[in-house]
Motif scaffolding. Structure first.
Motif, PDB file in Angstrom:
ATOM      1  N   ARG A 148       0.838  -1.212   0.000  1.00  0.00           N
ATOM      2  CA  ARG A 148       0.000   0.000   0.000  1.00  0.00           C
ATOM      3  C   ARG A 148       0.864   1.250   0.000  1.00  0.00           C
ATOM      4  N   LEU A 149       1.923   1.239   0.785  1.00  0.00           N
ATOM      5  CA  LEU A 149       2.804   2.406   0.881  1.00  0.00           C
ATOM      6  C   LEU A 149       3.482   2.696  -0.457  1.00  0.00           C
ATOM      7  N   LEU A 150       4.019   1.652  -1.079  1.00  0.00           N
ATOM      8  CA  LEU A 150       4.704   1.837  -2.359  1.00  0.00           C
ATOM      9  C   LEU A 150       3.711   2.188  -3.465  1.00  0.00           C
ATOM     10  N   ASN A 151       2.533   1.601  -3.420  1.00  0.00           N
ATOM     11  CA  ASN A 151       1.534   1.898  -4.439  1.00  0.00           C
ATOM     12  C   ASN A 151       1.149   3.373  -4.402  1.00  0.00           C
ATOM     13  N   PHE A 152       0.983   3.914  -3.192  1.00  0.00           N
ATOM     14  CA  PHE A 152       0.657   5.340  -3.059  1.00  0.00           C
ATOM     15  C   PHE A 152       1.745   6.208  -3.666  1.00  0.00           C
ATOM     16  N   GLU A 153       3.017   5.888  -3.354  1.00  0.00           N
ATOM     17  CA  GLU A 153       4.128   6.677  -3.873  1.00  0.00           C
ATOM     18  C   GLU A 153       4.233   6.579  -5.395  1.00  0.00           C
ATOM     19  N   LEU A 154       4.039   5.383  -5.929  1.00  0.00           N
ATOM     20  CA  LEU A 154       4.143   5.189  -7.377  1.00  0.00           C
ATOM     21  C   LEU A 154       2.999   5.870  -8.119  1.00  0.00           C
ATOM     22  N   GLU A 155       1.810   5.789  -7.568  1.00  0.00           N
ATOM     23  CA  GLU A 155       0.659   6.391  -8.240  1.00  0.00           C
ATOM     24  C   GLU A 155       0.759   7.913  -8.261  1.00  0.00           C
ATOM     25  N   ARG A 156       1.251   8.504  -7.183  1.00  0.00           N
ATOM     26  CA  ARG A 156       1.306   9.963  -7.156  1.00  0.00           C
ATOM     27  C   ARG A 156       2.502  10.529  -7.930  1.00  0.00           C
ATOM     28  N   SER A 157       3.373   9.651  -8.403  1.00  0.00           N
ATOM     29  CA  SER A 157       4.534  10.121  -9.162  1.00  0.00           C
ATOM     30  C   SER A 157       4.394   9.890 -10.666  1.00  0.00           C
ATOM     31  N   LYS A 158       3.215   9.492 -11.107  1.00  0.00           N
ATOM     32  CA  LYS A 158       3.028   9.122 -12.519  1.00  0.00           C
ATOM     33  C   LYS A 158       3.435  10.238 -13.476  1.00  0.00           C
ATOM     34  N   ASN A 159       3.174  11.468 -13.111  1.00  0.00           N
ATOM     35  CA  ASN A 159       3.470  12.584 -14.006  1.00  0.00           C
ATOM     36  C   ASN A 159       4.652  13.422 -13.526  1.00  0.00           C
ATOM     37  N   VAL A 160       5.444  12.860 -12.625  1.00  0.00           N
ATOM     38  CA  VAL A 160       6.597  13.573 -12.078  1.00  0.00           C
ATOM     39  C   VAL A 160       7.830  13.254 -12.918  1.00  0.00           C
TER      40      VAL A 160
END
Length: 244
Positions: A208-220
């Motif tokens: 869950r922790l990594l998924n949150f970080e990966l999802e919010r960085s999609k356009n970074v």
């Protein structure tokens, strides 16, 4: 050269296999080339080639970080593919893993492929990396739970003061250790007994922790080093996801 030839021509980077670790070379050599991620392949017994890429991970297949680093840098510099050869030149920006010589720097001196699946070869490589001082890593529900809990706490502690920065400057070696733990866990977990409940809970929390970080960085926009961390985080997320 015709306009069609110019439009379809490929720009290739040639470099040395000495930039690739013994672990990564052994992983490729132990795997049937038809199972290599992204469709790379050997060139005789003295090297291999790959298409360049800026993001690691496709359908759950992730390249070793040292190979991906070269491919990602090459993509940044508008190369279409990379050939790693035992006689290729050194590129100063990349680490050199072996000294030159007939017993150090070439795929041609590795053992012939055993035709394992890539996932099997990954597990063997992870177990070897987790074994310390000649002591094999203990694959048990208790030890896996301890390792996964430590991984979850480490990532969570790192992120606490870095809410805006995110995970992408996390130490690469530490994340590789977590990826190795996750690789072994994927093959060993058992949902049918209660012995793995603690491991499964820790794995779910880390996922869950990594998924949150990966999802919010999609356009970074990430630099090369951050893309290496991003690729490992994606690999760990994939390894820890619960089966459908």
């Amino acid at each position: 050269m015709t306009q069609t030839d110019i439009a379809t021509s490929q720009k290739m980077l040639v470099t040395t296999t000495r930039h690739i670790s013994e672990r990564s070379i052994s992983l490729l050599r132990a795997t049937d080339p038809y199972g290599w991620p992204y469709g790379g392949g050997p060139i005789g017994k003295c090297g291999f080639f790959y298409r360049t890429m800026k993001r690691n991970g496709c359908s759950g297949q992730f390249l070793p970080t040292d190979i991906f680093e070269v491919l990602s840098w090459a993509a940044d510099n508008e190369y279409d593919c990379v050939t790693f050869s035992d006689v290729g030149p050194v590129i100063e920006r990349f680490a050199v893993c072996r000294e030159p010589g007939p017993y150090g720097d070439a795929l041609m001196w590795a053992q012939p492929p055993k035709h394992f699946k890539y996932e099997h070869s990954q597990r063997d490589a992870a177990l070897n990396a987790l074994s310390v001082g000649g002591r094999p890593f203990e694959v048990s529900p208790q030890n896996m739970a301890s390792a996964l809990t430590a991984a979850l706490e480490t990532v969570d502690r790192y992120l606490m003061p870095r809410d805006k920065e995110g995970l992408w400057n996390f130490p690469l070696a530490g994340l590789q250790w977590i990826a190795d733990v996750a690789t072994v866990y994927r093959d060993e977990r058992d949902y049918k007994t209660g012995m793995w409940d603690e491991s499964i809970a820790a794995a779910a929390g880390l996922h869950r922790l990594l998924n949150f970080e990966l999802e919010r960085s999609k356009n970074v926009s990430l630099d090369l080093q951050q893309r290496l961390v991003h690729g490992l985080a994606g690999q760990i997320r994939y390894l820890l996801q619960e089966p459908l």
